[in-house]
Design a protein around this motif. Structure first.
Motif, PDB file in Angstrom:
ATOM      1  N   PHE A 171       5.648  -5.740  -3.867  1.00 20.16           N
ATOM      2  CA  PHE A 171       6.155  -4.383  -3.756  1.00 20.16           C
ATOM      3  C   PHE A 171       5.068  -3.363  -4.102  1.00 20.16           C
ATOM      4  O   PHE A 171       4.504  -3.391  -5.197  1.00 20.16           O
ATOM      5  CB  PHE A 171       7.354  -4.194  -4.684  1.00 20.16           C
ATOM      6  CG  PHE A 171       7.845  -2.770  -4.737  1.00 20.16           C
ATOM      7  CD1 PHE A 171       8.543  -2.223  -3.674  1.00 20.16           C
ATOM      8  CD2 PHE A 171       7.570  -1.967  -5.830  1.00 20.16           C
ATOM      9  CE1 PHE A 171       8.973  -0.904  -3.709  1.00 20.16           C
ATOM     10  CE2 PHE A 171       7.997  -0.650  -5.881  1.00 20.16           C
ATOM     11  CZ  PHE A 171       8.696  -0.118  -4.816  1.00 20.16           C
ATOM     12  N   ALA A 172       4.780  -2.486  -3.165  1.00 14.97           N
ATOM     13  CA  ALA A 172       3.843  -1.373  -3.369  1.00 14.97           C
ATOM     14  C   ALA A 172       2.509  -1.826  -3.961  1.00 14.97           C
ATOM     15  O   ALA A 172       1.894  -1.105  -4.739  1.00 14.97           O
ATOM     16  CB  ALA A 172       4.482  -0.294  -4.242  1.00 14.97           C
ATOM     17  N   ARG A 173       2.087  -3.043  -3.583  1.00 16.63           N
ATOM     18  CA  ARG A 173       0.795  -3.597  -4.033  1.00 16.63           C
ATOM     19  C   ARG A 173       0.683  -3.643  -5.562  1.00 16.63           C
ATOM     20  O   ARG A 173      -0.344  -3.315  -6.135  1.00 16.63           O
ATOM     21  CB  ARG A 173      -0.372  -2.799  -3.446  1.00 16.63           C
ATOM     22  CG  ARG A 173      -0.421  -2.793  -1.925  1.00 16.63           C
ATOM     23  CD  ARG A 173      -1.769  -2.334  -1.411  1.00 16.63           C
ATOM     24  NE  ARG A 173      -2.134  -0.997  -1.904  1.00 16.63           N
ATOM     25  CZ  ARG A 173      -3.348  -0.470  -1.777  1.00 16.63           C
ATOM     26  NH1 ARG A 173      -4.313  -1.156  -1.221  1.00 16.63           N
ATOM     27  NH2 ARG A 173      -3.601   0.750  -2.233  1.00 16.63           N
ATOM     28  N   ASN A 246      -5.997  -4.362  -9.484  1.00 13.53           N
ATOM     29  CA  ASN A 246      -6.128  -2.920  -9.712  1.00 13.53           C
ATOM     30  C   ASN A 246      -6.905  -2.233  -8.595  1.00 13.53           C
ATOM     31  O   ASN A 246      -7.755  -1.371  -8.837  1.00 13.53           O
ATOM     32  CB  ASN A 246      -6.775  -2.639 -11.070  1.00 13.53           C
ATOM     33  CG  ASN A 246      -5.990  -3.224 -12.221  1.00 13.53           C
ATOM     34  OD1 ASN A 246      -6.508  -4.042 -12.977  1.00 13.53           O
ATOM     35  ND2 ASN A 246      -4.736  -2.837 -12.354  1.00 13.53           N
ATOM     36  N   ASN A 247      -6.593  -2.669  -7.352  1.00 14.62           N
ATOM     37  CA  ASN A 247      -7.207  -2.054  -6.176  1.00 14.62           C
ATOM     38  C   ASN A 247      -8.732  -2.182  -6.178  1.00 14.62           C
ATOM     39  O   ASN A 247      -9.450  -1.333  -5.642  1.00 14.62           O
ATOM     40  CB  ASN A 247      -6.800  -0.579  -6.058  1.00 14.62           C
ATOM     41  CG  ASN A 247      -6.784  -0.097  -4.626  1.00 14.62           C
ATOM     42  OD1 ASN A 247      -6.838  -0.898  -3.693  1.00 14.62           O
ATOM     43  ND2 ASN A 247      -6.710   1.204  -4.442  1.00 14.62           N
ATOM     44  N   GLY A 248      -9.220  -3.248  -6.818  1.00 13.62           N
ATOM     45  CA  GLY A 248     -10.652  -3.508  -6.842  1.00 13.62           C
ATOM     46  C   GLY A 248     -11.429  -2.696  -7.842  1.00 13.62           C
ATOM     47  O   GLY A 248     -12.664  -2.782  -7.899  1.00 13.62           O
ATOM     48  N   PRO A 376       6.186   4.255  -5.761  1.00 10.02           N
ATOM     49  CA  PRO A 376       6.525   5.674  -5.641  1.00 10.02           C
ATOM     50  C   PRO A 376       7.515   6.185  -6.685  1.00 10.02           C
ATOM     51  O   PRO A 376       7.671   7.396  -6.840  1.00 10.02           O
ATOM     52  CB  PRO A 376       7.162   5.740  -4.245  1.00 10.02           C
ATOM     53  CG  PRO A 376       7.808   4.402  -4.078  1.00 10.02           C
ATOM     54  CD  PRO A 376       6.915   3.416  -4.784  1.00 10.02           C
ATOM     55  N   GLN A 377       8.213   5.291  -7.390  1.00  9.81           N
ATOM     56  CA  GLN A 377       9.285   5.723  -8.279  1.00  9.81           C
ATOM     57  C   GLN A 377       8.753   6.562  -9.437  1.00  9.81           C
ATOM     58  O   GLN A 377       7.692   6.276  -9.988  1.00  9.81           O
ATOM     59  CB  GLN A 377      10.054   4.516  -8.833  1.00  9.81           C
ATOM     60  CG  GLN A 377      10.891   3.766  -7.806  1.00  9.81           C
ATOM     61  CD  GLN A 377      10.132   2.678  -7.097  1.00  9.81           C
ATOM     62  OE1 GLN A 377       8.896   2.637  -7.139  1.00  9.81           O
ATOM     63  NE2 GLN A 377      10.834   1.782  -6.428  1.00  9.81           N
ATOM     64  N   VAL A 406       8.071   0.549 -19.408  1.00 12.82           N
ATOM     65  CA  VAL A 406       6.955   0.983 -18.567  1.00 12.82           C
ATOM     66  C   VAL A 406       6.667  -0.127 -17.560  1.00 12.82           C
ATOM     67  O   VAL A 406       6.528  -1.300 -17.931  1.00 12.82           O
ATOM     68  CB  VAL A 406       5.709   1.319 -19.403  1.00 12.82           C
ATOM     69  CG1 VAL A 406       4.644   1.950 -18.519  1.00 12.82           C
ATOM     70  CG2 VAL A 406       6.068   2.263 -20.551  1.00 12.82           C
ATOM     71  N   ASP A 407       6.561   0.244 -16.290  1.00 16.24           N
ATOM     72  CA  ASP A 407       6.577  -0.709 -15.182  1.00 16.24           C
ATOM     73  C   ASP A 407       5.294  -0.614 -14.346  1.00 16.24           C
ATOM     74  O   ASP A 407       4.572   0.380 -14.414  1.00 16.24           O
ATOM     75  CB  ASP A 407       7.780  -0.392 -14.294  1.00 16.24           C
ATOM     76  CG  ASP A 407       8.327  -1.601 -13.551  1.00 16.24           C
ATOM     77  OD1 ASP A 407       7.587  -2.598 -13.398  1.00 16.24           O
ATOM     78  OD2 ASP A 407       9.491  -1.559 -13.132  1.00 16.24           O
ATOM     79  N   PHE A 408       5.033  -1.688 -13.577  1.00 11.12           N
ATOM     80  CA  PHE A 408       4.018  -1.714 -12.519  1.00 11.12           C
ATOM     81  C   PHE A 408       2.582  -1.646 -13.050  1.00 11.12           C
ATOM     82  O   PHE A 408       1.877  -0.674 -12.842  1.00 11.12           O
ATOM     83  CB  PHE A 408       4.233  -0.579 -11.516  1.00 11.12           C
ATOM     84  CG  PHE A 408       5.571  -0.575 -10.841  1.00 11.12           C
ATOM     85  CD1 PHE A 408       6.117  -1.739 -10.334  1.00 11.12           C
ATOM     86  CD2 PHE A 408       6.286   0.605 -10.701  1.00 11.12           C
ATOM     87  CE1 PHE A 408       7.358  -1.731  -9.694  1.00 11.12           C
ATOM     88  CE2 PHE A 408       7.519   0.629 -10.069  1.00 11.12           C
ATOM     89  CZ  PHE A 408       8.059  -0.536  -9.565  1.00 11.12           C
TER      90      PHE A 408
END
Length: 645
Positions: A171-173, A246-248, A376-377, A406-408
């Motif tokens: 979900f959402a990378r 972490n997106n590289g 996006p949340q 705390v999430d994601f």
């Protein structure tokens, strides 16, 4: 609160190379033995339990930007100590722990004449070891680029493992978030996964015993680690985060100020599974990093999102679940994602006031956010920088919020470990508890951070809503958690789903395949000091009254935990004590009913209450008198469970 005693026995400084001689260290009861030596310039170790090999020759060492400690080493000093420790700890499987270990410190020197020590603490069923680096001349900082620490099991070993998720997927990378399933009893040759396996990892070494691998003591000063896939020569290695996390962005290495230490690697061993379930080693070797700013209160929570989903993030539905918490006597409601838009900051103070008028406190959800994923949340970008975080936490304290979810997070790099620690430390300043979703495994954090109250880091209840495959395997996974994920740290699962269909309407789709007794059993089987249970308002009238009564009374904190019986992936029964009340809980993932004779003498009662299933899946409660030996007989049905209290 605790006492600690070290006793130095002897130190040997060696004038020359020590290449052939083994340096042993036994546990206090002599059952566990670690032996270290130099083999062709490499530092290696072996582990035996009661004379049987658990780990064959396995490598130790680090590669750093200031020198190589993997080859051409010599042992230059050997030091032995003892440690005795007693401490009290809330939020884990026992409230009072004792720890006794023998300590072996090996100091090695490389060809640059730089030294490094490996410290082993060996207790009766546990081994903890770490690397300690001194100041090297003018060098007071170092980057640990790679760790070759390895685990070589005998070839007849089978493994119980969970894959490290592919970075920047899901979900959402937001992966990796430690939400993979398990493989059980697989041959070592099957232990292949491109991104390795998460801690903890469980191994059955045939008639030699069991071993659980994990790590603890990870804070902002290091990255978190995992296991590599098995190498061609049969070794699992400690692996650092993959660059793609972490997106590289961010290093995969660990930066240390000198002198510095790595996290503890832990190995729990036993002839049976009791030491695996009952171990406290993740907490024995760490200490609190700061004082609690206040006394934190733990307990049960309602949670609308898990069944009613995003559509429930509105004023009226949150009031409904506040009322449910009040009716159940639960101290908390968790208000999940999207409250910032659907309720709003201005009205949140009014919602908190209403909750407190019903003797319920509020926990609020936040997105960890920043640049590492696309979730996006909201609320977004409130937890990822110090300035925004402190401003938000000050407001939360002012309106009376008691804690944060705390999430994601999606990564194990050192910079992400810093974010976890910064959130926890700042939250403590404002009297806020914190638990994490979409997150890494906690590594001793219950003891290190006094306001930390658990992490998801498991294939948790939300996936029962989203996936038929997970619903079909719910019992299988549940019988693995007590031996793996939940034995090393609090597990915020968010379960006990009493709806027959996992929807707001409780009909038509997402049929639950486990019994009510199974669900009630998980309230005890899964340990977390704050557990948002998945009850819904209709449960007050559409399930038997004894089930609601049980859910009103069951605690979420424990003073003692005992393994009763079971096998990972098949069935499990454990006992937990809260004050003077014992609860025995079990679930069954096998195709047939399991008949068990359970000793309930620890309850000290002439009659016990039993919740169990009939063969048709109907859950019932009865009072049972133990026999003269203090035993009762139970039948755990397939996909079913038991609770004795």
């Amino acid at each position: 609160m605790f006492y600690l005693r070290f006793l130095c026995l002897f130190t040997v400084v060696l004038a020359g190379k020590l290449t052939a001689k083994e340096v042993p260290m036994d546990s206090p009861d002599k059952s566990v033995s670690v032996s270290c030596s130099i083999d062709h310039g490499q530092l290696i170790y072996t582990v035996t339990y009661k004379g049987k090999v658990i780990l064959e020759k396995s490598p130790l060492g680090l590669e750093t930007n200031e020198g190589d400690f993997t080859t051409n080493l010599q042992i230059v000093a050997v030091n032995t100590d003892k440690i005795e420790k007693e401490y009290k700890q809330d939020r884990i499987k026992t409230s009072h722990a004792t720890y006794q270990a023998n300590v072996l410190t090996l100091t090695v020197e490389n060809t640059d004449k730089k030294r490094m020590s490996v410290v082993f603490q060996v207790s009766n069923n546990d081994i903890a070891f770490r690397y300690e680096l001194p100041i090297w001349g003018e060098r007071r900082s170092v980057v640990i680029e790679k760790e070759i620490t390895g685990y070589r099991f005998p070839e007849h070993t089978t493994s119980f493992l969970s894959n490290m998720m592919t970075p920047m997927t899901g979900f959402a990378r937001t992966a990796p978030s430690y939400e993979s399933g398990y493989i059980a009893d697989a041959p070592l040759t099957k232990a292949k996964s491109e991104y390795g396996f998460v801690f903890p990892a469980l191994f059955s070494v045939g008639d030699h015993g069991w071993a659980l691998l994990s790590e603890t003591g990870v804070n902002s000063q290091y990255c978190a680690s995992h296991l590599s896939e098995i190498s061609e020569n049969g070794v699992f290695h400690v692996a650092y985060p993959h660059m793609a996390q972490n997106n590289g962005f961010g290093s995969t290495a660990a930066a240390l100020g000198l002198p510095g230490v790595t996290p503890w690697r832990t190995i729990t061993v036993g002839s049976d599974l009791r030491p695996i379930v009952e171990t406290t080693i993740p907490f024995d070797v760490v200490e609190p990093l700061y004082e609690a700013s206040q006394e934190y209160k733990f307990g049960k929570s309602t949670w609308s999102w898990i069944v009613w989903q995003d559509q429930s993030m509105n004023w009226d539905d949150q009031v409904t679940f506040i009322d449910l918490a009040s009716d159940m006597g639960y101290p908390y409601i968790l208000v999940d994602a999207l409250w910032d838009e659907n309720i709003g900051y201005d009205r949140m103070k009014d919602l908190v006031d209403y909750a407190q008028s019903k003797n319920v406190d509020v926990l609020l959800w936040y997105n960890s956010n920043g640049a590492s994923n696309d979730a996006p949340q909201g609320p977004r970008n409130k937890m990822n920088t110090s300035i925004a975080r402190k401003k938000e936490m000050k407001w939360l304290q002012e309106i009376g919020v008691k804690g944060l979810k705390v999430d994601f997070f999606g990564g194990d790099k050192q910079e992400t470990m810093r974010l976890y620690e910064d959130i926890l430390s700042d939250a403590n300043d404002y009297g806020l508890m914190v638990f994490f979703h979409g997150a890494t495994l906690p590594r001793g954090w219950e003891r290190m951070y006094p306001n930390y109250v658990g992490s998801e880091a498991v294939l948790a209840s939300e996936m029962l809503i989203f996936s038929q495959h997970i619903r079909a395997n719910e019992a299988f996974y549940a019988t693995l958690h007590p031996f793996m994920r939940n034995t090393v740290g609090s597990m915020e699962f968010g379960g006990v789903l009493l709806n027959k269909y996992l929807t707001k309407e409780n009909k038509d789709r997402n049929e639950r395949l486990t019994t009510d007794a199974f669900q009630l059993a998980t309230a005890v089987l899964f340990q977390n000091p704050i557990q948002p249970f998945a009850l819904t308002p209709n449960n007050l009238t559409d399930v038997p009254a004894f089930e609601i009564d049980f859910m009103k009374k069951v605690p979420t904190t424990w003073d003692e935990t005992k393994f009763i019986t079971g096998y990972p992936g098949k069935h499990v029964v454990i006992a937990r004590r809260h004050a003077d009340q014992w609860y025995i809980s079990g679930v069954n993932a096998e195709e047939n009913a399991v008949k068990l004779t359970i000793d309930v003498s620890m309850m000290g009662r002439e009659e016990v209450s039993l919740i169990m299933d009939k063969a048709d899946g109907t859950t019932y409660q009865s009072n049972v008198k133990p026999n003269k030996k203090g035993e009762i007989e139970v039948n755990m049905q397939p996909q079913g469970g038991i609770v004795i209290f």
